[in-house]
Design a protein around this motif. Sequence first.
Motif, mmCIF file in Angstrom:
data_model
loop_
_atom_site.group_PDB
_atom_site.id
_atom_site.type_symbol
_atom_site.label_atom_id
_atom_site.label_comp_id
_atom_site.label_asym_id
_atom_site.label_seq_id
_atom_site.Cartn_x
_atom_site.Cartn_y
_atom_site.Cartn_z
ATOM 1 N N ARG A 12 0.870 -1.187 0.000
ATOM 2 C CA ARG A 12 0.000 0.000 0.000
ATOM 3 C C ARG A 12 0.902 1.230 0.000
ATOM 4 O O ARG A 12 2.080 1.166 0.353
ATOM 5 C CB ARG A 12 -0.895 0.033 1.258
ATOM 6 N N SER A 13 0.329 2.385 -0.346
ATOM 7 C CA SER A 13 1.103 3.629 -0.385
ATOM 8 C C SER A 13 1.459 4.088 1.024
ATOM 9 O O SER A 13 0.792 3.716 2.000
ATOM 10 C CB SER A 13 0.294 4.721 -1.093
ATOM 11 N N ASP A 16 -1.564 5.662 2.703
ATOM 12 C CA ASP A 16 -2.520 4.695 3.261
ATOM 13 C C ASP A 16 -2.001 4.099 4.568
ATOM 14 O O ASP A 16 -2.738 3.975 5.545
ATOM 15 C CB ASP A 16 -2.788 3.562 2.268
ATOM 16 N N GLU A 97 5.585 0.432 -5.490
ATOM 17 C CA GLU A 97 4.148 0.426 -5.173
ATOM 18 C C GLU A 97 3.904 0.077 -3.706
ATOM 19 O O GLU A 97 2.766 0.008 -3.262
ATOM 20 C CB GLU A 97 3.422 -0.593 -6.062
ATOM 21 N N GLU A 98 4.965 -0.186 -2.967
ATOM 22 C CA GLU A 98 4.849 -0.654 -1.591
ATOM 23 C C GLU A 98 5.423 0.372 -0.606
ATOM 24 O O GLU A 98 6.072 1.331 -1.010
ATOM 25 C CB GLU A 98 5.592 -1.979 -1.425
ATOM 26 N N LEU A 139 -4.339 -3.912 6.009
ATOM 27 C CA LEU A 139 -4.183 -2.942 4.923
ATOM 28 C C LEU A 139 -4.226 -3.598 3.546
ATOM 29 O O LEU A 139 -4.817 -3.065 2.614
ATOM 30 C CB LEU A 139 -2.883 -2.156 5.088
ATOM 31 N N GLU A 140 -3.580 -4.747 3.414
ATOM 32 C CA GLU A 140 -3.498 -5.388 2.109
ATOM 33 C C GLU A 140 -4.802 -6.069 1.692
ATOM 34 O O GLU A 140 -5.010 -6.324 0.514
ATOM 35 C CB GLU A 140 -2.339 -6.387 2.080
#
Length: 142
Positions: A12-13, A16, A97-98, A139-140
């Motif tokens: 996640r960003s 986030d 992206e992580e 989150l994921e």
Amino acid sequence: MLRADLTIVIARSVDDVFAYLTDVEKLPEWQGSVVSSRADGPLGEGSRIVEQRSLLGHEAETELEVTAYEPGCRFALRTLRGPVDLTIDHALEQAGEETRLHVTATGKPGGLLRFAGRVVEAKARHELQRDFERLKANLEHA
């Protein structure tokens, strides 16, 4: 003095991850020992958070102060009152992206906990790992 370091990569960003990490009302969703948590207002440096935790079969109240609040980068806390004198620092870094989240916690048990030594240290390390794995999963899979 106890010290634990943990690095976890979350798909996640940083925005986030930071938003979820600093949402005080969501703490019981991912921190196993938190029964309830509330802040004295919007979070920022100097804000206070009061948590009810279940520690080794006992309920304990902890008051923390936010010592660093840098959205998307860093969130740090220190204990003002509670059974453990604790500082915890969360550093976030975008990795493609992580998000790479590095957590450093140092603590000094007080009261009867200081006599439990290695048992408390092992439990704290295990709980830290489990809590942040739960944060990652929440989150994921949101």
